[in-house]
Write an enzyme that holds these catalytic residues in place. Structure first.
Site, PDB file in Angstrom:
ATOM      1  N   LYS A 154       0.851  -1.185   0.000  1.00 51.24           N
ATOM      2  CA  LYS A 154       0.000   0.000   0.000  1.00 51.24           C
ATOM      3  C   LYS A 154       0.892   1.242   0.000  1.00 51.24           C
ATOM      4  CE  LYS A 154      -3.996   1.672   2.658  1.00 51.24           C
ATOM      5  NZ  LYS A 154      -4.814   1.352   3.862  1.00 51.24           N
ATOM      6  N   MET A 241       2.208  -5.877   3.213  1.00 48.86           N
ATOM      7  CA  MET A 241       1.545  -6.921   4.002  1.00 48.86           C
ATOM      8  C   MET A 241       1.451  -8.180   3.151  1.00 48.86           C
ATOM      9  SD  MET A 241      -2.329  -5.393   3.653  1.00 48.86           S
ATOM     10  CE  MET A 241      -1.728  -3.688   3.575  1.00 48.86           C
ATOM     11  N   ASP A 284     -14.864   2.157   8.534  1.00 47.30           N
ATOM     12  CA  ASP A 284     -15.083   2.339   7.100  1.00 47.30           C
ATOM     13  C   ASP A 284     -15.695   1.067   6.513  1.00 47.30           C
ATOM     14  OD1 ASP A 284     -15.096   2.888   4.427  1.00 47.30           O
ATOM     15  OD2 ASP A 284     -12.968   3.379   4.256  1.00 47.30           O
ATOM     16  N   ASP A 303      -7.733  -2.891   5.216  1.00 43.13           N
ATOM     17  CA  ASP A 303      -7.772  -1.446   5.451  1.00 43.13           C
ATOM     18  C   ASP A 303      -8.203  -1.096   6.867  1.00 43.13           C
ATOM     19  OD1 ASP A 303      -7.812   1.299   5.294  1.00 43.13           O
ATOM     20  OD2 ASP A 303      -8.714   1.343   3.312  1.00 43.13           O
TER      21      ASP A 303
END
Length: 460
Positions: A154, A241, A284, A303
């Site tokens: 990311k 990750m 989220d 996330d």
């Protein structure tokens, strides 16, 4: 993925200029639309002129180019339930969930050089420049280390963290100046909380810690899997990750009713555990944050930038509402809704009968659930339609619009998003049993406790 390349504007002036360009284009579009409608003898309102299809494209295109807080704020306030914005603008901003530009390779390399040094490629057997996912804060690349381990990396868009406060303030100003928000509506606390959450999301070191937190919480739950971050490679703007395969969570709709019920029940139970057990919630509910591994019957959770502590008062507010609902306590639920800021005093004065009707609809559903073994059919939209009809007077009265406490809004965002997913999956769940399991003491016990506490305070 099919996102378009576009360099992320980093300087504050360039980002402000981009918003100004968007505002100018929207204004010009409104003027043109107004002239056309006046020529046809119409007398459109300002919102009709601002929220044209052309302006919708201008807004979403510009925010998706800017990315960062400007785009994230649009996504945050566009959720299907719990919105404070007009329905038309919600629909415009909802397009941001599926739309994002991606960094060109040169800008991506600059970010990785700053994070890992000029020789960063020597760590990898392969690093795919084209991202497999892109969102408001960053984009994700697939890569393979020399050891053969496959990673999801990311990478944060440059300048995002530094632009958060200015972006939020600028977007809020555009909303105010557009006339889409009532002048008396105080969204200041919500904006401050949004800034705080966005700063947290932009810290990938913090997100790696949250991933470890959730791995601990869910280590004994076979229904979920959380990727493990590669700690020695994590930087504030880069988060590698383990790469976990999985299909879109929406492909769960192709499974049997039993399987859909099982996994939707798992997601709903996770929300309740976050609220009442973990004291932490990933707020989220974007569907892109979940993947479905059909061969294992497991959901991948992704996330964790939006994972945050749930204040004790917020959890207690929801517990109180659950307790009064389970007890079918009309007055108790009404008091709880006002006490904890879900409904304002002004709304009760102006639309008390509408609020009463909404509460009765919910309590009637509880009674129906008890007679049907507690099963709630999320595919039955009649319940939601009745609630929306009852709430119509509150929505239409812009002067009485009310923003609940910001921390409550972020929790409600997760609850509403999870419920929306259950609707999409046509799930049938024992909601009452789940509520009873986590609501704690019954409503009558709570009332006796509150009464005794009040009497003791009066004595002292």
């Amino acid at each position: 993925m099919s996102g378009r390349y576009g360099k992320v504007p980093q300087a504050r002036l360039s980002r402000l200029g981009a918003l100004g360009q968007m505002a100018g284009g929207v204004a010009a579009g409104a003027v043109g639309e107004g002239m056309r409608r006046f020529a046809r003898g119409e007398r459109p309102g300002m919102s009709d002129l601002l929220l044209t299809p052309g302006n919708a494209r201008r807004i979403t295109d510009q925010l998706s180019r800017m990315r960062g807080a400007a785009m994230k704020l649009g996504q945050m306030i566009s959720l299907d339930a719990g919105d404070v914005l007009p329905e038309e603008l919600t629909a415009v901003l909802a397009r941001l969930r599926e739309q994002a530009h991606v960094m060109p390779p040169k800008q991506l390399n600059q970010v990785l050089v700053e994070a890992w040094g000029r020789e960063w490629r020597q760590q990898f057997e392969r690093f795919d420049v084209r991202p497999i996912a892109a969102a408001s804060i960053g984009q994700v690349h697939r890569a393979t280390l020399k050891s053969g381990q496959v990673l999801a990396v990311k990478v944060q868009y440059p300048g995002v963290a530094a632009s958060i406060d200015a972006d939020v303030d600028n977007v809020a100003s555009l909303l105010r100046y557009s006339g889409l928000l009532p002048r008396g509506l105080n969204i200041g606390p919500l904006l401050e909380e949004a800034k705080r959450q966005l700063h947290e999301e932009a810290d990938y070191l913090r997100e790696a810690q949250q991933m470890h937190r959730y791995r601990r919480h869910l280590k004994d739950d076979p229904r979920f899997i959380v990727p493990k971050p590669v700690d020695d490679m994590v930087r504030p703007e880069v988060l590698p990750m383990e790469f976990l395969t999985g299909a879109s969570i929406e492909t769960l709709s192709e499974e049997s009713q039993e399987r859909r019920n099982e996994m939707c029940g798992a997601l709903l139970e996770l929300v309740v555990r976050e609220l009442f057990e973990f004291g932490y919630m990933q707020t989220d509910p974007n569907f892109a944050n979940f993947k479905w591994r059909a061969e294992e019957g497991r959901i991948v959770l992704l996330d964790f930038g939006a994972a945050r502590a749930v204040p004790e008062g917020t959890a207690e507010a929801y517990r109180r509402i659950l307790q009064t609902g389970l007890a079918e306590d009309f007055e108790g639920m009404k008091d709880a809704l006002v006490e904890h800021g879900f409904v304002s005093g002004a709304q009760m004065q102006r639309h008390g009968s509408a609020v009463d009707r909404m509460i009765r609809i919910v309590l009637d559903q509880v009674a129906i659930g008890r007679r049907s073994d507690g099963l709630f059919d999320f595919a039955d939209r009649a319940f939601v339609d009745r609630l929306r009809e009852a709430a119509a007077p509150l929505v239409a009265d812009r002067e009485s619009w009310h923003v609940p406490p910001a921390t409550t809004l972020f929790v409600q965002r997760k609850i509403s998003g999870t419920a929306l997913f259950c609707v999409r999956m046509r799930a049938k769940l024992s909601v009452i049993e789940l509520a009873q399991r986590y609501a704690g003491e019954d409503a009558e016990t709570a009332r006796r406790r509150d009464f005794m506490t009040s009497n003791q305070e009066d004595v002292t």
